[in-house]
Design an enzyme around this catalytic site. Structure first.
Site, PDB file in Angstrom:
ATOM      1  N   SER A  60      22.964  -0.150   1.516  1.00 20.17           N
ATOM      2  CA  SER A  60      22.879  -1.557   1.935  1.00 20.17           C
ATOM      3  C   SER A  60      23.995  -1.920   2.905  1.00 20.17           C
ATOM      4  O   SER A  60      23.826  -2.807   3.750  1.00 20.17           O
ATOM      5  CB  SER A  60      22.918  -2.483   0.716  1.00 20.17           C
ATOM      6  OG  SER A  60      24.151  -2.364   0.030  1.00 20.17           O
ATOM      7  N   ARG A  86       8.506  -3.291   9.630  1.00 17.22           N
ATOM      8  CA  ARG A  86       8.642  -4.741   9.593  1.00 17.22           C
ATOM      9  C   ARG A  86      10.088  -5.220   9.508  1.00 17.22           C
ATOM     10  O   ARG A  86      10.366  -6.374   9.780  1.00 17.22           O
ATOM     11  CB  ARG A  86       7.805  -5.297   8.427  1.00 17.22           C
ATOM     12  CG  ARG A  86       6.312  -5.089   8.647  1.00 17.22           C
ATOM     13  CD  ARG A  86       5.482  -5.703   7.538  1.00 17.22           C
ATOM     14  NE  ARG A  86       5.645  -5.000   6.272  1.00 17.22           N
ATOM     15  CZ  ARG A  86       4.955  -3.914   5.928  1.00 17.22           C
ATOM     16  NH1 ARG A  86       4.102  -3.386   6.774  1.00 17.22           N
ATOM     17  NH2 ARG A  86       5.143  -3.355   4.761  1.00 17.22           N
ATOM     18  N   SER A  94       4.259  -9.608  27.499  1.00 19.60           N
ATOM     19  CA  SER A  94       3.025 -10.300  27.151  1.00 19.60           C
ATOM     20  C   SER A  94       1.930 -10.052  28.187  1.00 19.60           C
ATOM     21  O   SER A  94       2.141 -10.239  29.384  1.00 19.60           O
ATOM     22  CB  SER A  94       3.281 -11.808  27.049  1.00 19.60           C
ATOM     23  OG  SER A  94       2.069 -12.522  26.908  1.00 19.60           O
ATOM     24  N   ARG A 152      -7.633  -9.434  29.487  1.00 15.46           N
ATOM     25  CA  ARG A 152      -6.914  -8.277  28.939  1.00 15.46           C
ATOM     26  C   ARG A 152      -7.722  -7.506  27.905  1.00 15.46           C
ATOM     27  O   ARG A 152      -7.363  -6.389  27.540  1.00 15.46           O
ATOM     28  CB  ARG A 152      -5.596  -8.718  28.314  1.00 15.46           C
ATOM     29  CG  ARG A 152      -5.756  -9.620  27.109  1.00 15.46           C
ATOM     30  CD  ARG A 152      -4.435 -10.067  26.520  1.00 15.46           C
ATOM     31  NE  ARG A 152      -4.617 -11.125  25.535  1.00 15.46           N
ATOM     32  CZ  ARG A 152      -3.648 -11.601  24.755  1.00 15.46           C
ATOM     33  NH1 ARG A 152      -2.431 -11.102  24.856  1.00 15.46           N
ATOM     34  NH2 ARG A 152      -3.880 -12.578  23.909  1.00 15.46           N
ATOM     35  N   ARG A 170      20.367   1.008   8.491  1.00 15.13           N
ATOM     36  CA  ARG A 170      19.622   1.511   7.327  1.00 15.13           C
ATOM     37  C   ARG A 170      18.143   1.677   7.666  1.00 15.13           C
ATOM     38  O   ARG A 170      17.530   2.699   7.324  1.00 15.13           O
ATOM     39  CB  ARG A 170      19.775   0.554   6.147  1.00 15.13           C
ATOM     40  CG  ARG A 170      19.097   1.049   4.882  1.00 15.13           C
ATOM     41  CD  ARG A 170      19.228   0.050   3.747  1.00 15.13           C
ATOM     42  NE  ARG A 170      18.813   0.615   2.482  1.00 15.13           N
ATOM     43  CZ  ARG A 170      18.861  -0.035   1.326  1.00 15.13           C
ATOM     44  NH1 ARG A 170      19.323  -1.289   1.281  1.00 15.13           N
ATOM     45  NH2 ARG A 170      18.466   0.544   0.208  1.00 15.13           N
ATOM     46  N   HIS A 174      15.486   5.161   7.983  1.00 18.61           N
ATOM     47  CA  HIS A 174      14.126   5.258   7.445  1.00 18.61           C
ATOM     48  C   HIS A 174      13.129   5.533   8.571  1.00 18.61           C
ATOM     49  O   HIS A 174      12.241   6.394   8.449  1.00 18.61           O
ATOM     50  CB  HIS A 174      13.767   3.965   6.723  1.00 18.61           C
ATOM     51  CG  HIS A 174      12.347   3.892   6.271  1.00 18.61           C
ATOM     52  ND1 HIS A 174      11.819   4.724   5.308  1.00 18.61           N
ATOM     53  CD2 HIS A 174      11.323   3.081   6.665  1.00 18.61           C
ATOM     54  CE1 HIS A 174      10.549   4.436   5.107  1.00 18.61           C
ATOM     55  NE2 HIS A 174      10.213   3.459   5.936  1.00 18.61           N
ATOM     56  N   ARG A 179       9.383   9.002  11.847  1.00 16.16           N
ATOM     57  CA  ARG A 179       8.880   9.134  13.209  1.00 16.16           C
ATOM     58  C   ARG A 179       9.463  10.298  13.993  1.00 16.16           C
ATOM     59  O   ARG A 179       8.940  10.645  15.049  1.00 16.16           O
ATOM     60  CB  ARG A 179       9.134   7.821  13.969  1.00 16.16           C
ATOM     61  CG  ARG A 179       8.481   6.597  13.330  1.00 16.16           C
ATOM     62  CD  ARG A 179       6.970   6.740  13.185  1.00 16.16           C
ATOM     63  NE  ARG A 179       6.370   5.506  12.688  1.00 16.16           N
ATOM     64  CZ  ARG A 179       5.066   5.296  12.598  1.00 16.16           C
ATOM     65  NH1 ARG A 179       4.210   6.256  12.938  1.00 16.16           N
ATOM     66  NH2 ARG A 179       4.601   4.144  12.151  1.00 16.16           N
TER      67      ARG A 179
END
Length: 240
Positions: A60, A86, A94, A152, A170, A174, A179
């Protein structure tokens, strides 16, 4: 438009991330006030202490160090994968506000390149056709963001995008464990490995055992393992 190429830059990070994380860890284990803790951390090398903290699983404290990357030359297909992580912040070019009327860059998979020039030309022709469809819909829908956001829908997953992404240390560990693995999709794997290379330059202790799961322990893929754990450990531990 030419094919896009991956470009990853580490554009910002917590100043002296390892000392910041060591200070956070010492907060947990010391009765000293913050002024004295800061003095201790400033005067004494913290690498061995931080290694012990990480080895103990007290991860942490690594959340106090953040890293911000600029990523270009990646596809919208990659975007769908990376945003599954997330615990991160994303800002993405955009397709609603940015018109691609003048053309768009795109990613050509290596497996298509390996088929030869004729296949590459066919792929490029398909990209050009999609751009033509995009322009046609823009003209029929009128000017402005409204036409962009609906036109688009005919753009391909291969279409290049730009991403600014921030993760704490941290979460990066992960992210790299998943990946950087040889079983990860090739495009996000290439991006993750370049991100890790940049992180190691800034925080060699935090990221010294970073990489796919086989770098710090047995391969978590089980029967689906690539069978190259030894080579992977050497590659990632010697990465610069």
């Amino acid at each position: 438009m030419p094919a896009a190429r991956l470009k990853v830059q580490l554009i910002a990070h917590t100043p002296d991330p390892e000392k910041t994380c060591a200070l956070a860890a010492r907060t947990c284990y010391s009765a000293l006030d913050m002024d004295r803790l800061q003095q201790l951390v400033a005067e004494k090398d913290q690498q061995d202490f931080l290694r012990r903290v990480i080895a103990s699983g007290h991860l942490s404290v690594l959340e106090h160090a953040s890293f911000t990357f600029s990523i270009e030359g990646v596809s919208r297909a990659l975007l769908a994968q990376v945003t599954r992580h997330r615990i991160a912040s994303f800002s993405v070019q955009s397709q609603r506000y940015v018109s691609l009327a003048e053309g768009f860059q795109y990613i050509i998979p290596d497996r298509i390149r390996d088929l030869g020039e004729e296949s590459v030309q066919e792929f490029e022709s398909q990209m050009a056709q999609m751009h033509t469809w995009y322009q046609q819909w823009q003209e029929r829908l009128g000017k402005g963001e409204g036409s962009n956001e609906d036109a688009r829908f005919v753009l391909p997953n291969a279409c290049e995008t730009h991403i600014t992404m921030t993760m704490n240390a941290r979460e990066l560990l992960h992210f790299f464990s998943l990946r950087c693995c040889s079983r990860a999709q090739w495009e996000i794997r290439a991006m993750a490995r370049e991100m890790l290379r940049l992180c190691k330059q800034v925080s060699p202790v935090i990221f010294e055992s970073a990489g796919p799961g086989c770098v710090s322990g047995p391969c978590p893929e089980g029967a689906k393992s690539c069978g190259k754990s030894k080579e992977m450990r050497e590659y990632f531990r010697n990465m610069k």
